[in-house]
Design a protein around this motif. Structure first.
Motif, short mmCIF file in Angstrom:
data_model
loop_
_atom_site.label_atom_id
_atom_site.label_comp_id
_atom_site.label_asym_id
_atom_site.label_seq_id
_atom_site.Cartn_x
_atom_site.Cartn_y
_atom_site.Cartn_z
N ARG A 1 16.77 111.66 -75.72
CA ARG A 1 15.88 112.48 -74.89
C ARG A 1 14.40 112.19 -75.15
NH1 ARG A 1 15.51 117.64 -75.01
NH2 ARG A 1 16.52 118.12 -76.97
N ILE A 2 14.10 111.28 -76.05
CA ILE A 2 12.72 110.93 -76.34
C ILE A 2 12.39 109.60 -75.67
CG2 ILE A 2 11.10 110.25 -78.15
CD1 ILE A 2 12.38 112.27 -79.98
N VAL A 3 11.32 109.61 -74.86
CA VAL A 3 10.91 108.43 -74.12
C VAL A 3 9.53 108.01 -74.62
CG1 VAL A 3 10.38 107.49 -71.84
CG2 VAL A 3 12.18 109.21 -72.09
N LEU A 4 9.37 106.73 -74.85
CA LEU A 4 8.12 106.19 -75.37
C LEU A 4 7.43 105.37 -74.28
CD1 LEU A 4 6.35 105.92 -77.91
CD2 LEU A 4 7.72 103.93 -78.53
N ILE A 5 6.16 105.71 -73.99
CA ILE A 5 5.41 105.03 -72.93
C ILE A 5 4.08 104.52 -73.50
CG2 ILE A 5 4.36 105.24 -70.64
CD1 ILE A 5 6.24 107.64 -70.17
N ASN A 6 3.81 103.26 -73.26
CA ASN A 6 2.53 102.65 -73.67
C ASN A 6 1.54 102.73 -72.51
OD1 ASN A 6 2.92 101.74 -76.27
ND2 ASN A 6 2.16 99.72 -75.79
N VAL A 7 0.32 103.15 -72.81
CA VAL A 7 -0.75 103.09 -71.82
C VAL A 7 -1.87 102.24 -72.42
CG1 VAL A 7 -2.43 104.38 -70.47
CG2 VAL A 7 -0.14 105.30 -70.80
N PRO A 8 -1.97 100.99 -72.02
CA PRO A 8 -2.96 100.10 -72.64
C PRO A 8 -4.37 100.25 -72.05
CG PRO A 8 -1.66 98.89 -71.07
CD PRO A 8 -1.11 100.29 -71.06
N TRP A 9 -5.36 100.02 -72.88
CA TRP A 9 -6.74 99.87 -72.43
C TRP A 9 -7.18 98.48 -72.85
CZ3 TRP A 9 -10.21 102.42 -69.47
CH2 TRP A 9 -11.53 101.94 -69.49
N TYR A 10 -7.53 97.65 -71.88
CA TYR A 10 -7.84 96.25 -72.16
C TYR A 10 -9.32 96.08 -72.48
CZ TYR A 10 -3.21 95.30 -70.33
OH TYR A 10 -1.85 95.27 -70.13
#
Length: 202
Positions: free
Chosen positions: A190-199
């Protein structure tokens, strides 16, 4: 008959003089390859399905966004989080002075713009860390959020700097990489990992 006996004697002599090392190496490599193949077969069986897509019981996730300070990186992660759910929780672990500074900015930078857009402002949650640990309080909070919301998924959005030059990479992202590794190792379905990159452009 003598030729057969001679061949056996030669093979035994070579085996005793060191050929057994090659034999053991071959047996070990074959065993390793069979073990790897067995692992792939098990994984394929576990993830395979012939059932259609399930849509019953779907709900918006609880979204947790850990941030260090307010800035462009945190802003981008929060913008994305608000597209996923109405229940967005921004988690901040820092010293008292840093927390007070973020709280003073929070209303103007986050709450007021979200309200003006007709949305529900995210909660700012400050986690105490007497020993200046950062990752442990976040992991504990994620586990608590999962327990308190048994019918929902918990999505953790990890803001991350992406360097233009590879030799700059070790200077940043250590905390983000460690957090992702710990979440994956201690996670659940039930745990979801999402990356939000800043370039970084520089």
């Amino acid at each position: 008959m003598a030729t057969g006996i001679t061949l056996v004697i030669v093979l035994v002599a070579k085996f005793t003089s060191g050929a057994w090392v090659s034999a053991l190496l071959i047996v070990g490599l074959v065993s390793l390859m069979l073990s790897v193949r067995h692992h792939y077969d098990e994984v394929a069986r576990e993830v395979a399905t012939s059932r259609p897509l399930k849509l019953a019981g779907l709900s918006s996730p609880v979204v947790v966004v850990p941030i260090n300070q307010w800035g462009k990186v945190a802003q981008r992660a929060l913008q994305f989080a608000l597209t996923l759910s109405q229940d967005v929780r921004v988690v901040h672990v820092a010293t008292e002075d840093e927390t007070n500074a973020l709280q003073k900015e929070w209303r103007r930078m986050v709450e007021e713009p979200v309200k003006q857009a007709g949305g529900k402002p995210p909660k700012l949650i400050t986690l105490p860390s007497p020993y200046r640990l950062v990752l442990t309080p976040i992991l504990n909070y994620v586990r608590e959020a999962e327990k308190e919301n048994p019918g929902c998924q918990v999505a953790i959005i990890v803001p991350e700097l992406v360097e233009k030059h590879w030799y700059h990479y070790p200077l940043h992202n250590q905390r983000a990489e460690l957090l992702k590794a710990l979440l994956l190792l201690n996670g659940s379905p039930r745990i979801v990992l999402i990356n939000v990159p800043w370039y970084i452009k520089a």
